[in-house]
Structure formats: C-alpha cells, structure tokens
Motif scaffolding. Structure first.
Motif, short mmCIF file in Angstrom:
data_model
loop_
_atom_site.label_atom_id
_atom_site.label_comp_id
_atom_site.label_asym_id
_atom_site.label_seq_id
_atom_site.Cartn_x
_atom_site.Cartn_y
_atom_site.Cartn_z
N LEU A 59 -7.05 -7.02 5.00
CA LEU A 59 -5.99 -6.36 3.96
C LEU A 59 -5.62 -7.19 2.86
N PHE A 110 1.10 -1.13 -0.05
CA PHE A 110 -0.19 0.10 -0.02
C PHE A 110 0.78 1.29 0.05
N PRO A 113 0.66 -7.30 4.15
CA PRO A 113 -0.39 -7.91 4.74
C PRO A 113 -0.56 -9.48 4.63
N PRO A 127 -2.30 3.44 10.52
CA PRO A 127 -2.83 2.65 11.74
C PRO A 127 -3.32 4.21 12.54
N GLU A 180 -6.68 2.77 8.88
CA GLU A 180 -7.25 2.10 9.83
C GLU A 180 -7.64 2.78 11.12
N VAL A 230 -4.73 2.41 2.91
CA VAL A 230 -5.60 1.98 4.05
C VAL A 230 -5.28 2.85 5.26
N ARG A 266 -0.15 3.96 4.26
CA ARG A 266 -0.45 3.30 5.34
C ARG A 266 -0.75 4.09 6.69
N ALA A 300 -1.49 -4.04 13.32
CA ALA A 300 -1.72 -3.45 12.28
C ALA A 300 -0.71 -2.54 11.34
N SER A 301 0.17 -2.38 12.00
CA SER A 301 1.39 -1.49 11.45
C SER A 301 2.16 -2.75 10.62
N LEU A 308 -0.11 -3.63 7.47
CA LEU A 308 -0.08 -2.72 6.38
C LEU A 308 1.01 -2.59 5.56
N TRP A 309 2.33 -2.82 6.09
CA TRP A 309 3.44 -2.90 5.22
C TRP A 309 3.29 -4.11 4.34
N ILE A 348 5.17 3.07 8.69
CA ILE A 348 3.93 3.72 8.44
C ILE A 348 4.25 5.33 8.45
#
Length: 758
Positions: free
Chosen positions: A404, A161, A443, A166, A417, A415, A164, A436-437, A440-441, A182
């Motif tokens: 994700l 993504f 999934p 969170p 979050e 995304v 990113r 989450a972090s 996001l990098w 992130i």
C-alpha cells in the motif's frame, strides 16, 4: 511595593493553571453541539461520540442543538453557528473524507466536509487520541478514563486513498465500516453512515456485454464485436472498440445509466473477463502504433468520457488495465474523468511488490510506474487470497503495508482489496479485515503493531504462538511464486512447515483451554493449517499413506488422521460456506470424502486383463466429443458419437483440436511392472474420471481450476485396461496422469492400444 519582576527575582511563581477537563471522576459539564440542519452522518457522529465518551469516562454528554445558549465547555460536532463561517471554511480545507480536530479556547471542534468528514473526525479522535478500537464487528474496546483532559489539538487529516475497499466478508458489517473509515462499493452504507463511493448498479467491472449485448446486436451487426482469427465472435468475445457505431451505442448506454442513477459516481466501461480482443484493421493499427492492446479500449473509454464530462460533470468513467490490456499506451492519455484500475492478478504476493525479483512483479511494477506518469486517477485492484482455496495458508500478511505504501508513493488514489468476499471464516479473516481497513486509511501505520493488537484482543493468551506462526508463514514465501490460484501442492507448503505450524496452533489451543471464547476463535483460525494438511494428502503433495504392498494395506499418516475430526468440528462451528470462489460447500459431502479417503483400508487386488489383444501398438486411443452446449459435468460418452478417434502417445491434451467445449475419452492398457499398491495422481481442469479394470480410481468431475486428486489400486503385474474421461468447458485447461508403485517401479505410463478402427 514589590514589582512583578521582583517577585520573580526572589523565587515566587504564578500559580499553575488547572487543566481543563472534559470529564473528572466520571462527571462532566461538557455537552455536544450539533447544527439544526446537520446531515444524517453528523448526527450519527454526535451519537457515537456521546456513547463512547460515556463508556470511557462514565459521564454522559448530552447532545444539544446550536439553537441553545452557548456554553464555554462544548464539543462542536460538524459545522454550526458557534463559529464564524470563515473559520469553518478554513477548518474544512482538508479534502474529501478529511477532517480537522481543533481546540479553540475550551471548546473541542470535530469537523470535516460532508458526507463523511465529520463522522471520520469523531472516529479519528476516538481512535488516535483515546485509544478506541473496533477490532471486529463483535469486538469493541474502549479504554476506561474517568478523568479526561481537554486536548490541545490542531490536527488536519486527509486519507491517503480516496477509495478504500477491503472486499472481505468480515469487513461488510455496516456499523463497523465507518468506524474503520472504509466506504467502498461493496459496503451497504446509507446516508446515516456517510454513504459510499457508489458505482452505477451493474456497472462495476467487465461491462462490454452489458454495453452492447451480443444477443441483441450480433445477428444484425457482427462488426460490433471482436474479430479474432478472421471471425467475429458472439460467444466470449469483446467489442470492436474503434467502431463508431459501438462508440455511439456505449455512450448512449452510459448516459442512460447516469440518468437512471444520478446519485452514482462511477460507471465502468471495461473488457469482458476473458481474452479475444479485436484484431480488425483499425484496432490492430492502433495497437501497433501505441504498443499496447489497451489502446483501442482507452480510445473507446475516452470518447465516452468526453461526452460524460460535458453533460455530467463530476461523473467518472472507470476501465480496467487487466491481463491483456494492462500495459499503458505510448501516447494515448486517459481524460481527467477516466479512472484506470490496474489489476495485480498475475503478481506474486509473497514479497513486497517494490522489492520483489519475481518476473511477474517486475513487469507489474513497470506498468504501474508508467500508468502513474500519464493517469490522473489511478486505482488498484489487488488480490489477497487463493480464490481456489479460501482456507489455504496464504503468505501475504507481512507485505500488505509495504504494498500500500508503494501504491501511495506512485500516486495511486484508490485501492480495492479483493479477498474472500462470499463466505465467513476464511484464512485469518478477522486479522485481515482489521489490518486491511486500518492500512487503507493510513498505510504508514506499523504493521506489526496492528497485527499484535488484534491478536491480543481476539485470541488473548494464544496471541504469541499465533504471531510466531505468522512469522513462520512469512519465511515460506521467499523464492516462491505465490499466486491467487495457489493450492495445497504449492512449493511453499512443505511437510516440515505444516508440522511446525501444527505445533504452534496446538500451543495456541493449550494457552486458551480456560478461555472458551478465545479457544473457539483459535480453533476456527486453525482450520487453515488443518485444511492444508488434509488437502495435501488428498492431492498427493505430502503426508502420504504408508503402503503394505504384500497385504494391500493402506494406512494414513498420523497427522491428517489426528486432525480430521477436530477439523470437522471446527468447520461446523465456523460459518464457512465455501472452500473456493465458485462452489457452495456441501459440508457433509466434503467431510464424507475426507473420511473415506483417510480411512485405513485393505485394497482388493486387481488381476491383469484377460486374454491377449492382437495388433497392439504403443500409445492410447483418444476420441473427441465436441459439446454443443456448456456442460458442467461429464456426459455419458458411451451414448455419443465421437467426431474423431486417433492414437496419441500418452494421456494428455496434445491430441486436441480445439480449446473449449469438448470431452475426450482415452482407452487402452497400462503395464504394471511390479505387483503391489499403485498411487495415481490425476491433474485436471476441468473434470476427469479414471478407471482401471472397470473400477473407479479417481473421480474429479465438475468445473474447477487446475488441481490434483489421487487414488490407489492394488494391481497385479501385467497389463490392465485403463479408461479416462475428460471434460473441458472453457478457459484454461490441463490434463495429466502420473503413477507410482512399489519400490523399483519406473513411474512412467507404459500404454498400448489397438488401432483406431478396432
């Protein structure tokens, strides 16, 4: 003379080459090379690498300028003159925020395009190859490896993504964020940490009012604003998106914003956070033709984006596909510099979106697939908590990776979050921030591995029962709609679950009795289950009081009574400042309410109403009081004149003649069939107060989402005066009253009242 072949034939071998070592027994002759003109984030990367390698190996690698004489043993951080420019160009073909890890002879190269690529390259090497972990801003784990070989790397990494974020309080530490790779809008990242994806200040979401302020334009140009039910709306309206003057005003406002903040990349042109989109002839025709209420909004956004693309290439215009605008149009297409941010607000979050059979998820899935076909830049606004109850156990931890991956497979490029962003210590926040972090990098990382490594590092010996709790919580989501307004009365939170969950958290505490730091973390994390136990009782959903109707005695269930004071101590230590998105927590007042509610007590018996009222009829009187101003608490209605008074069959909202900005007062008498303790369950949105015989039974005043509160009264059989005041500010509304009494009572509200004129 024996040939080389002969040596091989008689069994001789050439001696093995010794591996090249970055460090041996805590000593290194390697050094870190940085360009003279390295950007600030590359310097941070070099310093981070030197610090971490010292912690890992015991060897301190110096940072030298590319102007020093070359050395065979070097780690090149960022682009420098050590390699030809053409070689660097090939290494940098990795996309935004991507990086290359390359072993060249006895050198290690860590590089990526600015502003963040090289910093992420260092973090990638430390995380993926040396096992470094930054579980929370306070907890860094760097494994000890005094002897460290030079790896043979040929690695190219590009994040799934481009955006990113969170949006969680525990993820806001600016030193921790680049280590987790992130970089969202909400992060405070300066150039030394690679910066962030920057929105124009005040141009993040719900910007229609800022683009064309009603206070500035409505009186002279009501046609700029949405036509709803035949009237132009100044309050809680939208823009008329097909009006040419509106398009020109919005375009000028965005161009001015870009000029004021040339370093910002994204500017949102998006609907206000309510309904009331325009029903004028041009807007309605466009909606009908495109089969979507998004069509007029996208028409406006595209017109602005076209001008921006010509005057400011590289700037993005973002809009929301949100609630009423979520469905994509049939033929309109977002321009290439338009970002559509699709919102999951209606979804159920207890099952993976791709496989869920919940009707809300199926509808969202269809919209996502349709947007993905027509949109160059599709982002997601995803939700990860109950915004009404930040501490509530929320069974979505097991679906985060699956969702994700689903987004990624359909071309989503960013995304957001949204989680508990305005207070620390929400439900399992350290776990959610870390997981989450990392996801996001990438999934495709294994979810269970991420969860277990955080639990082991953060909770130590309590990790196993807490992971078992996560598995138990996941099973509760099956078959239930898990929405972002879920409350203690939610179906998935049963008494059986809370008793099992309480036992697991008790095991977690016992496992860490000799580890004060881990014990303190366990106790803060346990707040979530304690909160559900206490609030379910307070809202009438479970763990009831025992009632002695003859003596009028109320005794609380042992579990909330047992957990109340440990909850109070952990709440004080947690740093939690809000229980929901809107209100700052007054901890002493809140705990006072809980203690007052859960005390054992004797209830004074209320006698019946005195005297017989003539001409009584079934139902209850209701008086309506329109509110000229926004009121956040119930006014004294006895000092106001009602707009009307009428009879209605029961206490509820059936008699109302408006949706927002009013108060109601219900008056009459309630029949009690059997002498004893009666429990009243008041559900309201917004505030309400219930009195029986002039005594306060439930007081749930203020602006809040739909929720229940309960109260008790010891009532004699017969008729009792009842009065209920209700306030509706704006938005959704709800009002109902239930009663249950001693065994044999019907539980129905039997009401009577005099005629409206009395």
């Amino acid at each position: 003379m024996i040939s080389a072949i002969g040596w091989l034939l008689i069994g001789w071998t050439l001696p093995a080459q010794d591996p090249v070592l970055i460090a041996k027994d805590g000593v290194s002759d390697y050094r870190i090379v940085l360009a003279e003109s390295a950007p600030p984030a590359d310097r941070t990367a070099a310093e981070e690498l030197s610090r971490c390698l010292f912690e890992i190996t015991g060897a301190r690698l110096s940072i030298v300028s590319e102007g020093t004489d070359p050395h065979p043993h070097e780690i090149l951080v960022g682009e420098s003159t050590r390699l030809p420019h053409e070689r660097w160009q090939r290494l940098l073909e990795v996309g935004a925020d991507g990086y290359a890890l390359e072993t060249i002879d006895e050198r290690l190269v860590l590089v990526g395009p600015p502003p963040r690529g090289t910093l992420y390259a260092v973090i990638g090497y430390l995380t993926d190859h040396l096992g470094a972990r930054w579980f929370t801003p306070e907890l860094e784990v760097l494994p000890k490896r005094p002897t460290l070989p030079l790896p043979g790397l040929h690695e190219r990494v590009t994040p799934t993504f481009e955006y990113r974020e969170p949006y969680l309080f525990e993820a806001f530490d600016p030193a921790w964020q680049p280590r987790m790779r992130i970089h969202g809008r909400g992060q405070a990242l300066g150039p030394e940490r690679g910066g962030r994806l920057r929105f124009g200040e005040g141009w993040f979401a719900h910007t229609f009012t800022r683009l064309v302020p009603p206070d500035e334009y409505f009186e002279r140009h009501p046609e700029y604003f949405s036509l709803v039910g035949g009237q132009r709306l100044k309050e809680h309206g939208q823009l008329c998106c097909t009006n040419e003057d509106v398009i020109a005003l919005c375009t000028a406002r965005i161009l001015k914003a870009i000029a004021a903040e040339p370093e910002a990349t994204v500017f949102s042109v998006s609907q206000n956070d309510w309904a009331n989109d325009c029903e004028c002839k041009r807007c309605s025709e466009l909606v009908d033709r495109e089969g979507s209420r998004m069509a007029p909004v996208l028409h406006l956004v595209n017109r602005i984006a076209e001008t921006v693309a010509n005057e400011h290439p590289g700037k993005l215009i973002e809009t929301l596909a949100y609630q009423w605008s979520r469905r994509p149009p049939k033929s309109l297409r977002p321009l290439p510099n338009v970002v559509v941010r699709l919102c999951t607000i209606e979804c159920s979050f207890g099952a993976p979106l791709e496989a869920s059979t919940d009707p809300a998820d199926i509808a969202f899935r269809d919209d996502l697939v349709a947007w993905a076909r027509i949109c160059d830049r599709l982002w997601i606004w995803n939700y990860n908590t109950s915004f009404m109850h930040f501490l509530l156990p929320f069974p979505n931890h097991h679906v985060r990776a699956a969702n994700l991956r689903f987004f990624a497979r359909h071309g989503v490029r960013g995304v957001f979050e949204q989680d508990c962003y305005n207070t620390a210590a929400s439900e399992l926040a350290p776990l959610d921030a870390y997981v989450a972090s990392r996801l996001l990098w990438n999934p495709w990382l294994d979810l269970e591995t991420l969860q277990r490594e955080l639990l082991d590092a953060w909770f130590h010996d309590a990790a196993s029962p807490i992971f078992e709790y996560l598995e138990l919580l996941a099973t509760r989501a099956d078959g239930h709609h898990i929405g972002i307004w879920s409350g203690p009365h939610a179906d998935y939170l049963g008494d059986d679950f809370l008793e099992q969950a309480n036992a697991l958290w008790q095991s977690a505490e016992e496992a860490t009795r000799a580890d004060p730091a881990a014990l303190a973390r366990v106790q803060v994390a346990r707040l979530s289950v304690d909160y559900a136990i206490l609030e379910r009782g307070r809202t009438g959903a479970g763990l009831p009081f025992s009632r002695d109707d003859r003596a009028g005695r109320l005794s609380p269930h042992p579990l909330p009574a047992e957990r109340l004071e440990p909850f109070a101590r952990s709440l004080a230590a947690s740093g939690l400042t809000r229980l929901n998105e809107w209100n700052v927590l007054d901890r002493d007042a809140y705990l006072g309410e809980l203690r007052a509610f859960y005390r054992a007590r004797d209830l004074e018996r209320h006698p019946c109403a005195e005297g017989e009222m003539p001409d009584m009829q079934p139902g209850v009187l209701v008086a309506c009081y329109p509110l000229a101003e926004i009121e956040r608490t119930l006014p004294d209605l006895s000092q106001r004149r009602p707009a009307w008074v009428r009879t209605t069959p029961t206490i509820g909202l059936e008699a109302r003649d408006r949706d927002d900005g009013f108060a109601l007062r219900f008056r009459g008498q309630l029949e009690i069939e059997r002498d004893g303790i009666h429990r009243f369950v008041l559900r309201c949105n917004d505030g309400a107060r219930l009195r029986i015989g002039g005594r306060s039974i439930v007081d749930y005043d203020g602006i809040h989402p739909t929720a229940d509160r309960i109260g008790f009264a010891h009532l004699a059989a017969g008729w009792h005066d009842i009065e209920l005041d209700y306030l509706e500010n704006r938005g959704s509304e709800a009002l109902s009253l239930r009663v249950d009494g001693p065994s044999g009572s019907s539980g129905l509200l039997k009401l009577r009242c005099p005629p409206p004129g009395d």
